[in-house]
Design a protein around this motif. Sequence first.
Motif, PDB file in Angstrom:
ATOM      1  N   GLY A 108       0.740  -1.162  -0.182  1.00 54.03           N
ATOM      2  CA  GLY A 108       0.083   0.039   0.165  1.00 54.03           C
ATOM      3  C   GLY A 108       0.718   1.385   0.075  1.00 54.03           C
ATOM      4  O   GLY A 108       0.202   2.403   0.332  1.00 54.03           O
ATOM      5  N   ALA A 147      -1.044  14.959  -7.722  1.00 48.65           N
ATOM      6  CA  ALA A 147      -1.066  14.610  -6.050  1.00 48.65           C
ATOM      7  C   ALA A 147      -0.282  15.391  -5.308  1.00 48.65           C
ATOM      8  O   ALA A 147      -0.831  15.701  -4.151  1.00 48.65           O
ATOM      9  N   ARG A 150       0.846   3.013  -7.960  1.00 46.34           N
ATOM     10  CA  ARG A 150       0.328   2.859  -9.136  1.00 46.34           C
ATOM     11  C   ARG A 150      -0.363   4.276  -9.403  1.00 46.34           C
ATOM     12  O   ARG A 150      -0.817   4.828  -8.372  1.00 46.34           O
ATOM     13  N   ARG A 151      -0.442   4.547 -10.677  1.00 45.33           N
ATOM     14  CA  ARG A 151      -1.208   5.752 -10.823  1.00 45.33           C
ATOM     15  C   ARG A 151      -2.455   5.515 -11.766  1.00 45.33           C
ATOM     16  O   ARG A 151      -2.462   4.946 -12.552  1.00 45.33           O
ATOM     17  N   ARG A 152      -3.606   5.792 -10.954  1.00 44.73           N
ATOM     18  CA  ARG A 152      -4.832   5.518 -11.872  1.00 44.73           C
ATOM     19  C   ARG A 152      -5.254   6.544 -12.432  1.00 44.73           C
ATOM     20  O   ARG A 152      -5.222   7.773 -11.811  1.00 44.73           O
ATOM     21  N   PRO A 163       2.567   4.741  -0.908  1.00 41.63           N
ATOM     22  CA  PRO A 163       1.963   5.760  -1.848  1.00 41.63           C
ATOM     23  C   PRO A 163       2.613   5.706  -3.426  1.00 41.63           C
ATOM     24  O   PRO A 163       3.597   5.259  -3.515  1.00 41.63           O
ATOM     25  N   ARG A 211      -8.053   9.300 -13.613  1.00 43.41           N
ATOM     26  CA  ARG A 211      -9.302   9.959 -12.816  1.00 43.41           C
ATOM     27  C   ARG A 211     -10.490   9.856 -13.881  1.00 43.41           C
ATOM     28  O   ARG A 211     -10.108  10.077 -15.144  1.00 43.41           O
ATOM     29  N   ASP A 240     -10.579  11.960  -4.971  1.00 41.01           N
ATOM     30  CA  ASP A 240     -10.471  10.455  -4.227  1.00 41.01           C
ATOM     31  C   ASP A 240      -9.129  10.822  -3.174  1.00 41.01           C
ATOM     32  O   ASP A 240      -8.883  11.975  -3.048  1.00 41.01           O
ATOM     33  N   LYS A 241      -9.164   9.757  -2.369  1.00 38.44           N
ATOM     34  CA  LYS A 241      -8.200  10.082  -1.279  1.00 38.44           C
ATOM     35  C   LYS A 241      -6.922   9.138  -1.409  1.00 38.44           C
ATOM     36  O   LYS A 241      -6.132   8.805  -0.623  1.00 38.44           O
ATOM     37  N   ASP A 242      -6.413   8.914  -3.005  1.00 38.57           N
ATOM     38  CA  ASP A 242      -5.301   7.969  -3.075  1.00 38.57           C
ATOM     39  C   ASP A 242      -4.030   8.714  -2.401  1.00 38.57           C
ATOM     40  O   ASP A 242      -3.165   7.864  -2.092  1.00 38.57           O
ATOM     41  N   TYR A 243      -3.752   9.886  -2.394  1.00 40.10           N
ATOM     42  CA  TYR A 243      -2.655  10.597  -1.900  1.00 40.10           C
ATOM     43  C   TYR A 243      -2.409  10.490  -0.308  1.00 40.10           C
ATOM     44  O   TYR A 243      -1.473  10.517   0.247  1.00 40.10           O
ATOM     45  N   GLU A 244      -3.571  10.201   0.427  1.00 35.67           N
ATOM     46  CA  GLU A 244      -3.442  10.265   1.758  1.00 35.67           C
ATOM     47  C   GLU A 244      -2.357   9.576   2.521  1.00 35.67           C
ATOM     48  O   GLU A 244      -1.776   9.790   3.530  1.00 35.67           O
TER      49      GLU A 244
END
Length: 197
Positions: A5, A108, A10-12, A7, A14, A158-162
């Motif tokens: 997990g 990000a 992978r880059r998805r 950070p 948007r 989204d919160k992918d950066y968290e």
Amino acid sequence: MRERGAPLGRRRHRGTAIARPTGGRPVTSSGASAVPAGTASAPVPVADEAYDYTYQTGMYRDGTPGPLGAVVPCVADQDEWFLRRYARAFDDLSSDLRIGRFPTPTCAAEEIALDLAIQDAERLHHDEDELVADLETELPASRSDENWDTLQGVLFQDKDYEGLLSYRIPLERDEAERSFEEFDNVPPRDRHRGFRR
């Protein structure tokens, strides 16, 4: 070996864009203002801390991260070019607010900057009552004032950066650079914009 997990692993892309108002304060789907009064200047103190850390000026001459946590640990050891662009992410969001637009992250790094600016605005609102009252005297009241959760829900896709906010292991240069990859559903920033400092 990288933690599960980790950070930016992978880059998805948007899939949907955030709707923007034509002017004034950003609004929720119900039409209520989504930005609490006084948040228009929120990114500035955090940006100043990031610039001070970059140039090791002010109280950051020894390279120690500042009290606002503007420079997250996983990128704190990156070079000056990276850190200048990172600090500019706060200014870019502040520019959005000054012209009456959503502070819309385009990458990000800007998501991190926006989250930290919101955290600082919330802290300021709770800890500095008199200062906040002075800042808000000229602003219209809104039922969304002090609704920090609404900001989190409205301003981020989204919160992918968290994971990056608390990730303590330094990122490799290439992985850190991916934080500046532009999202494909948000208009990009002007590539020729300068730096405030």
